[in-house]
Each structure stands twice: as structure tokens, then as C-alpha cells.
Design a protein around this motif. Structure first.
Motif, short mmCIF file in Angstrom:
data_model
loop_
_atom_site.label_atom_id
_atom_site.label_comp_id
_atom_site.label_asym_id
_atom_site.label_seq_id
_atom_site.Cartn_x
_atom_site.Cartn_y
_atom_site.Cartn_z
N SER A 124 35.93 191.37 37.54
CA SER A 124 36.57 190.15 38.03
C SER A 124 37.97 190.46 38.56
N LEU A 125 38.71 191.28 37.83
CA LEU A 125 40.05 191.66 38.27
C LEU A 125 40.01 192.30 39.66
N ASN A 126 39.15 193.29 39.83
CA ASN A 126 39.06 193.99 41.10
C ASN A 126 38.64 193.06 42.23
N LYS A 127 37.67 192.18 41.95
CA LYS A 127 37.18 191.25 42.97
C LYS A 127 38.29 190.31 43.43
N VAL A 128 38.96 189.67 42.47
CA VAL A 128 39.99 188.70 42.82
C VAL A 128 41.18 189.38 43.49
N ALA A 129 41.62 190.52 42.95
CA ALA A 129 42.77 191.21 43.53
C ALA A 129 42.50 191.66 44.96
N ASN A 130 41.31 192.13 45.22
CA ASN A 130 40.97 192.53 46.59
C ASN A 130 40.87 191.32 47.52
N GLU A 131 40.34 190.22 47.02
CA GLU A 131 40.29 189.00 47.83
C GLU A 131 41.70 188.52 48.17
N ASP A 132 42.64 188.72 47.25
CA ASP A 132 44.01 188.23 47.41
C ASP A 132 44.98 189.32 47.88
N SER A 133 44.45 190.41 48.39
CA SER A 133 45.30 191.57 48.70
C SER A 133 46.40 191.23 49.70
N ASN A 134 46.10 190.40 50.68
CA ASN A 134 47.12 190.04 51.67
C ASN A 134 48.26 189.27 51.02
N TYR A 135 47.91 188.36 50.12
CA TYR A 135 48.95 187.61 49.40
C TYR A 135 49.79 188.53 48.51
N ILE A 136 49.12 189.45 47.82
CA ILE A 136 49.83 190.36 46.91
C ILE A 136 50.80 191.24 47.70
N GLU A 137 50.35 191.74 48.83
CA GLU A 137 51.23 192.57 49.65
C GLU A 137 52.43 191.76 50.13
N ARG A 138 52.20 190.54 50.55
CA ARG A 138 53.30 189.69 51.01
C ARG A 138 54.26 189.36 49.87
N GLN A 139 53.72 189.13 48.69
CA GLN A 139 54.60 188.83 47.56
C GLN A 139 55.47 190.03 47.21
N PHE A 140 54.85 191.20 47.10
CA PHE A 140 55.61 192.38 46.70
C PHE A 140 56.73 192.70 47.69
N LEU A 141 56.49 192.47 48.98
CA LEU A 141 57.49 192.76 50.00
C LEU A 141 58.75 191.91 49.83
N LEU A 142 58.63 190.79 49.13
CA LEU A 142 59.81 189.95 48.91
C LEU A 142 60.85 190.63 48.04
N TYR A 143 60.43 191.56 47.18
CA TYR A 143 61.31 192.04 46.11
C TYR A 143 61.95 193.39 46.38
N ASN A 144 61.26 194.29 47.07
CA ASN A 144 61.78 195.62 47.37
C ASN A 144 62.40 196.29 46.13
N PRO A 145 61.66 196.41 45.04
CA PRO A 145 62.24 196.99 43.81
C PRO A 145 62.51 198.48 43.93
N ASP A 146 63.41 198.96 43.10
CA ASP A 146 63.67 200.40 43.04
C ASP A 146 62.59 201.11 42.24
N ILE A 147 62.15 200.49 41.16
CA ILE A 147 61.11 201.06 40.32
C ILE A 147 60.03 200.00 40.08
N THR A 148 58.80 200.38 40.37
CA THR A 148 57.65 199.52 40.11
C THR A 148 56.80 200.20 39.04
N ILE A 149 56.60 199.51 37.93
CA ILE A 149 55.82 200.05 36.81
C ILE A 149 54.49 199.34 36.76
N CYS A 150 53.42 200.07 36.99
CA CYS A 150 52.07 199.50 36.97
C CYS A 150 51.48 199.70 35.58
N GLY A 151 51.34 198.62 34.84
CA GLY A 151 50.82 198.68 33.48
C GLY A 151 49.31 198.61 33.47
#
Length: 214
Positions: A124-151
Motif C-alpha cells: 500500500s505504501l509503495n502504491k500510494v507513494a508512487n501515485e502521489d510522486s508528483n505531489y511529493i516531489e513538489r512538496q520536498f522542493l519547498l524546503y531545500n534541506p541540508d540533510i534529509t534523513i529517510c527513516g
């Protein structure tokens, strides 16, 4: 327009396509922008069998829950004092007030905005995240963090956030990472609530970031 305004505008659009949408991102825009090291935490989903429809930003501002977020507070403190070797006795006990104070300076996003339960359904995680990939990319671009930690989200985030062209590197102790832009690092790490002793979870990441920075 502020980053928070841009977040909220994006979420208005996003919510139409995702039932139970849980907003996330900047807890406090001003504290984040004033941080010497801007940190983004990328997790899977919130644990909410009641169906979501709330705001993770408010939850973090109010102190969140110790089980997941104490280790994130420890990570943040270690990263922002990377030259220091902080003893465990100074990190072991994290109060609600310390969570409120520290978490307001970070960004936290989930790849699946609809809620899950205690154990993630990876399909379910993979399905939803891939469906929302454009939104996720747009959201992340708002922040431009120095360090991104993927848990527990390293490969999935890399694939859907527009970073496929970057090659993984590895620290001497085996932690995977890549440089998505000059001095902007993404690190694949375990979930902060992994079934490992907390000192190992905390110092393993701090050690890796210290090596990457060197």
C-alpha cells in the motif's frame, strides 16, 4: 508567499485525491529557516487506525509522542552539535518540552499521506507513494534541506522524488547516502523506532553524518 502558504495550497489540491489526508511539513517556518542546518525527516505514514484527517505539524508542535520522536530529537541535537561527542546521559531523557523546542525547527514528511496502522503495509505504501510522486516531489522542493534523513524510506524516496540519477555512496560503517545538490545530503537510515537499542540508532546516524561532512 511563505513556504507554509505554499504547503497549504499544495495540500488543498492533494487532499482531493487522498482520503484521510494527514498534512505535514514545517512545524515552524521561521525556526526552520533560522536553523544553521536544515533537517528534513522522511517517514512512511502516520499510525492512525481512526482514519487520519489531521495535521502532523500541530501534533509535533504540541510535543508529539516519545516512542518515535525522542530519537529524532536526539538526532537533531547530535547533528547540530556534530563536532561534539555528546554522552548518552545527556541524551537519554527527553522531556515533552524538549520535543516541542527541538521539533519546531525541523521538517517532517510522510510519503503516504493517508494513515496506516502500527505495521506498515509496504504494498500500500509503495502504491500510494508512487501515485502521489508528483505531489511529493513538489512538496520536498519547498524546503531545500541540508540533510534529509529517510527513516526506512531511502530507496522509495529516491525513486519518487526526482533523484534517480544520483548514485548511492556508503560510509565506512555501511550507511548509504547521496549528495542531491552541493552540500545537500540524503541519508538512508532505519526508522527512529526500530527494534534496536536507542544509543545504536542515535550514534550510528551521528557517526555517519560526521563522516559525510568530513
Amino acid at each position: 508567499m511563505s513556504i507554509t502558504d505554499k504547503e497549504n495550497n499544495l495540500f488543498i489540491e492533494w487532499k482531493e485525491n487522498r482520503k484521510g489526508f494527514v498534512s505535514d511539513g514545517l512545524v515552524s517556518e521561521q525556526d526552520y529557516l533560522n536553523s544553521d542546518i536544515k533537517i528534513c525527516i522522511v517517514l512512511k505514514e502516520v499510525n492512525d487506525p481512526d482514519g487520519g484527517g489531521w495535521d502532523l505539524r500541530e501534533f509535533l508542535a504540541n510535543g508529539a509522542r516519545s516512542q518515535t520522536w525522542n530519537n529524532i530529537v536526539r538526532w537533531v541535537r547530535g547533528i547540530r552539535n556534530i563536532e561534539c561527542d555528546i554522552p548518552w546521559k545527556d541524551l537519554e531523557h527527553i522531556s515533552e518540552e524538549e520535543r516541542k523546542s527541538t521539533l519546531k525547527s525541523i521538517c517532517a514528511i510522510n510519503l503516504k499521506k493517508s494513515p496506516g496502522t502500527h505495521t506498515t503495509d509496504n504494498a500500500s505504501l509503495n502504491k500510494v507513494a508512487n501515485e502521489d510522486s508528483n505531489y511529493i516531489e513538489r512538496q520536498f522542493l519547498l524546503y531545500n534541506p541540508d540533510i534529509t534523513i529517510c527513516g526506512g524510506t531511502g530507496d522509495l524516496f529516491k525513486g519518487i522524488a526526482g533523484f534517480c540519477e544520483f548514485e548511492w555512496k556508503r560510509t565506512n560503517r555501511g550507511i548509504w547516502w547521496y549528495e542531491r545538490a552541493p552540500k545537500k545530503y540524503v541519508i538512508a537510515y532505519c526508522h527512529p523506532e526500530a527494534r534496536v537499542d536507542n544509543p545504536l540508532i542515535v550514534y550510528g546516524l551521528i557517526d555517519a553524518i560526521r563522516e559525510i561532512y568530513s
